[in-house]
Design a protein around this motif. Structure first.
Motif, PDB file in Angstrom:
ATOM      1  N   PRO A 232       1.187  -1.159   0.101  1.00 16.06           N
ATOM      2  CA  PRO A 232       0.087  -0.077  -0.039  1.00 16.06           C
ATOM      3  C   PRO A 232       0.820   1.390  -0.249  1.00 16.06           C
ATOM      4  O   PRO A 232       0.276   1.867  -0.002  1.00 16.06           O
ATOM      5  CB  PRO A 232      -0.431  -0.091   1.265  1.00 16.06           C
ATOM      6  N   GLN A 233       1.991   1.582  -0.347  1.00 18.01           N
ATOM      7  CA  GLN A 233       3.547   2.416  -0.093  1.00 18.01           C
ATOM      8  C   GLN A 233       2.753   3.075  -1.456  1.00 18.01           C
ATOM      9  O   GLN A 233       2.802   4.630  -0.869  1.00 18.01           O
ATOM     10  CB  GLN A 233       4.717   2.033   0.078  1.00 18.01           C
ATOM     11  N   VAL A 234       2.856   2.674  -2.627  1.00 17.34           N
ATOM     12  CA  VAL A 234       2.045   4.169  -3.306  1.00 17.34           C
ATOM     13  C   VAL A 234       1.018   4.615  -3.151  1.00 17.34           C
ATOM     14  O   VAL A 234       0.759   5.128  -3.381  1.00 17.34           O
ATOM     15  CB  VAL A 234       1.916   2.943  -4.348  1.00 17.34           C
ATOM     16  N   ARG A 235      -0.042   4.190  -2.217  1.00 14.14           N
ATOM     17  CA  ARG A 235      -0.893   4.796  -1.725  1.00 14.14           C
ATOM     18  C   ARG A 235      -0.936   5.425  -0.237  1.00 14.14           C
ATOM     19  O   ARG A 235      -1.550   6.403  -0.510  1.00 14.14           O
ATOM     20  CB  ARG A 235      -2.579   3.693  -1.777  1.00 14.14           C
ATOM     21  N   THR A 236      -0.119   6.156   0.197  1.00 18.03           N
ATOM     22  CA  THR A 236       0.247   6.088   1.610  1.00 18.03           C
ATOM     23  C   THR A 236       1.110   7.422   1.216  1.00 18.03           C
ATOM     24  O   THR A 236       2.153   7.452   1.106  1.00 18.03           O
ATOM     25  CB  THR A 236       1.165   5.606   2.552  1.00 18.03           C
ATOM     26  N   SER A 237       0.550   8.208   2.072  1.00 20.28           N
ATOM     27  CA  SER A 237       0.891   9.987   2.060  1.00 20.28           C
ATOM     28  C   SER A 237       2.506   9.736   3.248  1.00 20.28           C
ATOM     29  O   SER A 237       1.896   8.929   4.183  1.00 20.28           O
ATOM     30  CB  SER A 237      -0.147  10.547   2.404  1.00 20.28           C
ATOM     31  N   ALA A 238       3.144  10.455   2.694  1.00 15.87           N
ATOM     32  CA  ALA A 238       4.583  10.907   3.673  1.00 15.87           C
ATOM     33  C   ALA A 238       4.447  12.163   3.874  1.00 15.87           C
ATOM     34  O   ALA A 238       5.672  12.676   4.965  1.00 15.87           O
ATOM     35  CB  ALA A 238       5.800  10.389   3.144  1.00 15.87           C
TER      36      ALA A 238
ATOM     37  N   LEU B 165       0.918   7.363  -6.457  1.00 14.82           N
ATOM     38  CA  LEU B 165      -0.599   7.101  -7.164  1.00 14.82           C
ATOM     39  C   LEU B 165      -0.751   8.396  -7.915  1.00 14.82           C
ATOM     40  O   LEU B 165      -1.203   8.622  -8.177  1.00 14.82           O
ATOM     41  CB  LEU B 165      -1.347   5.862  -6.593  1.00 14.82           C
ATOM     42  N   GLY B 166      -1.144   9.327  -6.442  1.00 15.51           N
ATOM     43  CA  GLY B 166      -2.774  10.094  -6.775  1.00 15.51           C
ATOM     44  C   GLY B 166      -1.058  11.192  -7.559  1.00 15.51           C
ATOM     45  O   GLY B 166      -1.784  11.610  -8.821  1.00 15.51           O
ATOM     46  N   LEU B 167       0.239  11.900  -6.979  1.00 15.67           N
ATOM     47  CA  LEU B 167       0.684  12.515  -8.091  1.00 15.67           C
ATOM     48  C   LEU B 167       1.076  12.252  -9.375  1.00 15.67           C
ATOM     49  O   LEU B 167       1.523  12.899 -10.172  1.00 15.67           O
ATOM     50  CB  LEU B 167       2.301  12.646  -7.402  1.00 15.67           C
ATOM     51  N   LEU B 168       0.806  11.014  -9.500  1.00 17.29           N
ATOM     52  CA  LEU B 168       1.394  10.496 -11.315  1.00 17.29           C
ATOM     53  C   LEU B 168      -0.166   9.947 -11.979  1.00 17.29           C
ATOM     54  O   LEU B 168      -0.121  10.801 -13.418  1.00 17.29           O
ATOM     55  CB  LEU B 168       1.782   8.950 -11.399  1.00 17.29           C
TER      56      LEU B 168
END
Length: 124
Positions: free
Chosen positions: A44-50, A58-61
């Motif tokens: 889920p890291q691609v969907r987790t905000s830091a 994923l949102g940025l892309l």
């Protein structure tokens, strides 16, 4: 404790000597870099905000897909803030594929640009 292997970024490109070659070289380098980072990050890291804004890779892309479509393909985009979120049912592969398709179509337009001071020619 074993040494951690760190993925190395691809170095900036060697480009041609004209402004257009430099622009395209770096634009394609940055496009490829972000797609590779998203494609190489597991759920889920691609969907987790830091970050405090809540932005995810994923949102940025997903957002950059809309930027390509708006800037180079002339598509109208409303609700820009919502472009920073990928739909929960969207897989990483789907978002990456949409981005790469938008980039491919944008490059077709950019291939027709011979004067950097002129407006982008628009979709063909």
């Amino acid at each position: 404790m074993p040494a951690r292997t760190r993925r190395r970024d691809t170095p900036p490109p060697r480009t041609g000597g004209t402004e257009i070659e430099v622009l395209r070289g770096f634009l394609d380098y940055l496009r490829t870099s972000i797609a590779a980072k998203v494609d190489g990050t597991p759920e889920p890291q691609v969907r987790t905000s830091a970050v405090a804004s809540g932005t995810t890779l994923l949102g940025l892309l997903n957002h950059l897909t809309f930027v390509e479509r708006s800037l180079f393909l002339g598509e109208q985009v409303t609700g820009w803030p919502s472009t920073f979120r990928a739909a929960p049912e969207d897989s990483v592969a789907e978002v990456v594929a949409r981005y790469r398709e938008a980039v491919s179509r944008a490059n077709e337009i950019l291939d027709g640009c011979t004067d950097l001071a002129a407006p982008v020619p628009g979709p063909r």
